[in-house]
Write a protein that holds these residues in place. Structure first.
Motif, short mmCIF file in Angstrom:
data_model
loop_
_atom_site.label_atom_id
_atom_site.label_comp_id
_atom_site.label_asym_id
_atom_site.label_seq_id
_atom_site.Cartn_x
_atom_site.Cartn_y
_atom_site.Cartn_z
N LEU A 48 2.05 8.49 -3.94
CA LEU A 48 1.30 7.27 -4.21
C LEU A 48 1.97 6.47 -5.32
CD1 LEU A 48 -2.35 8.60 -3.99
CD2 LEU A 48 -1.14 7.22 -2.31
N TRP A 49 2.46 7.15 -6.35
CA TRP A 49 3.13 6.48 -7.44
C TRP A 49 4.38 5.77 -6.95
CZ3 TRP A 49 8.01 7.00 -9.47
CH2 TRP A 49 8.25 6.24 -10.62
N ILE A 50 5.18 6.45 -6.14
CA ILE A 50 6.41 5.83 -5.63
C ILE A 50 6.06 4.61 -4.79
CG2 ILE A 50 8.29 6.16 -3.96
CD1 ILE A 50 8.67 8.93 -5.23
N GLY A 51 5.01 4.69 -3.98
CA GLY A 51 4.58 3.54 -3.20
C GLY A 51 4.20 2.37 -4.09
N THR A 52 3.47 2.64 -5.16
CA THR A 52 3.07 1.59 -6.10
C THR A 52 4.30 0.98 -6.76
OG1 THR A 52 0.98 2.69 -6.52
CG2 THR A 52 1.71 1.11 -8.17
N MET A 53 5.23 1.83 -7.18
CA MET A 53 6.45 1.36 -7.83
C MET A 53 7.28 0.51 -6.86
SD MET A 53 10.03 1.97 -8.18
CE MET A 53 10.28 3.62 -7.55
N LEU A 54 7.45 1.01 -5.62
CA LEU A 54 8.25 0.26 -4.64
C LEU A 54 7.62 -1.09 -4.33
CD1 LEU A 54 9.25 3.06 -2.10
CD2 LEU A 54 10.73 1.90 -3.75
N LYS A 55 6.31 -1.11 -4.13
CA LYS A 55 5.64 -2.38 -3.84
C LYS A 55 5.83 -3.37 -4.98
CE LYS A 55 2.20 -0.73 -0.61
NZ LYS A 55 0.77 -0.58 -0.31
N ALA A 56 5.71 -2.89 -6.21
CA ALA A 56 5.88 -3.77 -7.36
C ALA A 56 7.32 -4.27 -7.49
CB ALA A 56 5.45 -3.05 -8.64
N ARG A 57 8.29 -3.38 -7.32
CA ARG A 57 9.70 -3.76 -7.45
C ARG A 57 10.16 -4.70 -6.34
NH1 ARG A 57 12.13 -4.08 -11.76
NH2 ARG A 57 14.05 -4.06 -10.60
N LEU A 58 9.59 -4.54 -5.13
CA LEU A 58 10.02 -5.33 -3.98
C LEU A 58 9.14 -6.55 -3.74
CD1 LEU A 58 10.97 -2.41 -1.56
CD2 LEU A 58 12.42 -3.63 -3.21
N ASP A 59 8.20 -6.80 -4.63
CA ASP A 59 7.29 -7.93 -4.49
C ASP A 59 8.09 -9.22 -4.34
OD1 ASP A 59 4.77 -9.23 -4.49
OD2 ASP A 59 5.12 -9.83 -6.56
N GLY A 60 7.72 -10.01 -3.37
CA GLY A 60 8.36 -11.30 -3.16
C GLY A 60 9.50 -11.27 -2.15
N ILE A 61 9.96 -10.08 -1.79
CA ILE A 61 11.03 -9.99 -0.79
C ILE A 61 10.43 -10.02 0.61
CG2 ILE A 61 12.84 -8.51 0.18
CD1 ILE A 61 13.40 -7.52 -2.66
N ALA A 62 9.50 -9.12 0.86
CA ALA A 62 8.80 -9.01 2.15
C ALA A 62 7.63 -8.06 1.94
CB ALA A 62 9.75 -8.47 3.23
N PRO A 63 6.62 -8.11 2.81
CA PRO A 63 5.53 -7.14 2.69
C PRO A 63 6.08 -5.70 2.78
CG PRO A 63 4.95 -8.88 4.23
CD PRO A 63 6.40 -9.06 3.90
N VAL A 64 5.49 -4.79 1.99
CA VAL A 64 5.94 -3.39 1.93
C VAL A 64 4.80 -2.49 2.37
CG1 VAL A 64 6.81 -1.57 0.41
CG2 VAL A 64 7.47 -3.96 0.00
N TYR A 65 5.12 -1.57 3.30
CA TYR A 65 4.12 -0.66 3.86
C TYR A 65 4.61 0.79 3.78
CZ TYR A 65 2.61 -5.00 6.13
OH TYR A 65 2.23 -6.28 6.39
N PRO A 66 3.67 1.74 3.63
CA PRO A 66 4.05 3.15 3.75
C PRO A 66 4.07 3.56 5.22
CG PRO A 66 1.75 2.99 3.10
CD PRO A 66 2.29 1.58 3.18
N CYS A 67 5.15 4.11 5.68
CA CYS A 67 5.31 4.73 7.01
C CYS A 67 5.27 3.77 8.20
CB CYS A 67 4.31 5.85 7.24
SG CYS A 67 4.52 7.20 6.06
N VAL A 68 4.32 2.85 8.27
CA VAL A 68 4.23 1.95 9.42
C VAL A 68 3.62 0.62 8.98
CG1 VAL A 68 1.97 2.80 10.17
CG2 VAL A 68 3.52 1.80 11.84
N ALA A 69 4.13 -0.47 9.52
CA ALA A 69 3.60 -1.80 9.19
C ALA A 69 2.29 -2.02 9.94
CB ALA A 69 4.61 -2.88 9.57
N THR A 70 1.40 -2.75 9.31
CA THR A 70 0.14 -3.11 9.95
C THR A 70 0.13 -4.60 10.23
OG1 THR A 70 -0.91 -3.37 7.78
CG2 THR A 70 -1.12 -1.22 8.85
N GLY A 71 -0.63 -5.00 11.24
CA GLY A 71 -0.63 -6.39 11.64
C GLY A 71 0.61 -6.69 12.45
N ASN A 72 1.02 -7.92 12.44
CA ASN A 72 2.20 -8.35 13.20
C ASN A 72 3.18 -9.13 12.35
OD1 ASN A 72 1.44 -7.29 15.76
ND2 ASN A 72 -0.07 -8.94 15.95
N PRO A 73 3.62 -8.57 11.22
CA PRO A 73 4.59 -9.33 10.42
C PRO A 73 5.95 -9.40 11.13
CG PRO A 73 4.37 -7.11 9.56
CD PRO A 73 3.36 -7.26 10.67
N THR A 74 6.69 -10.48 10.90
CA THR A 74 8.01 -10.60 11.51
C THR A 74 9.10 -10.07 10.58
OG1 THR A 74 8.23 -12.86 10.70
CG2 THR A 74 7.37 -12.57 12.95
#
Length: 129
Positions: free
Chosen positions: A8-34
């Motif tokens: 969970l910590w790594i997920g939080t860190m990755l989401k924060a570090r990659l913010d603004g590049i593209a949506p970040v998901y654990p294991c599988v994307a949800t919805g229909n992002p391109t």
């Protein structure tokens, strides 16, 4: 290692570090992002002393960067690499000794270009001991 907390910590860190590049998901994307990034844990190795004192953990992560065009997938992958590769320092209560990109592969499927980036994240778990 507390697998749940560290994951969970790594997920939080990755989401924060990659913010603004593209949506970040654990294991599988949800919805229909391109365009998006999906991360997953691909391995773990703990290091301890002869007394079984755990002083370091290495967690291997794969980040799949997905985009509708090849050029865009390369651009996003480079931005992910730039944000993570070589990162060191304290993040929350964890001490990141190093994040190293160890490999990259690419593929095409389901009308999308995928750049898979492999990272090794080394954490100091000694808590200053």
């Amino acid at each position: 290692m507390n697998l749940l907390n560290d994951s969970l910590w790594i997920g939080t860190m990755l989401k924060a570090r990659l913010d603004g590049i593209a949506p970040v998901y654990p294991c599988v994307a949800t919805g229909n992002p391109t365009e998006f990034c999906v991360y997953r844990r691909a391995g773990y190795q703990g290091r301890d002393t002869k007394d079984r004192f755990n002083y370091e953990e290495t967690i291997n992560i794969v980040i799949a960067v997905v985009a509708p065009t090849y050029i865009r997938s390369i651009d996003l992958a480079q931005r992910v690499k730039d944000r993570l590769d070589g990162l060191r320092g304290r993040w929350d209560d964890k001490l990141i000794e190093d994040i190293t990109m160890t490999n990259a592969v690419e593929e095409y499927g389901d009308d999308a270009y995928v750049q898979q980036l492999f990272f090794s994240i080394t954490l100091d778990t000694s808590n200053g001991k």
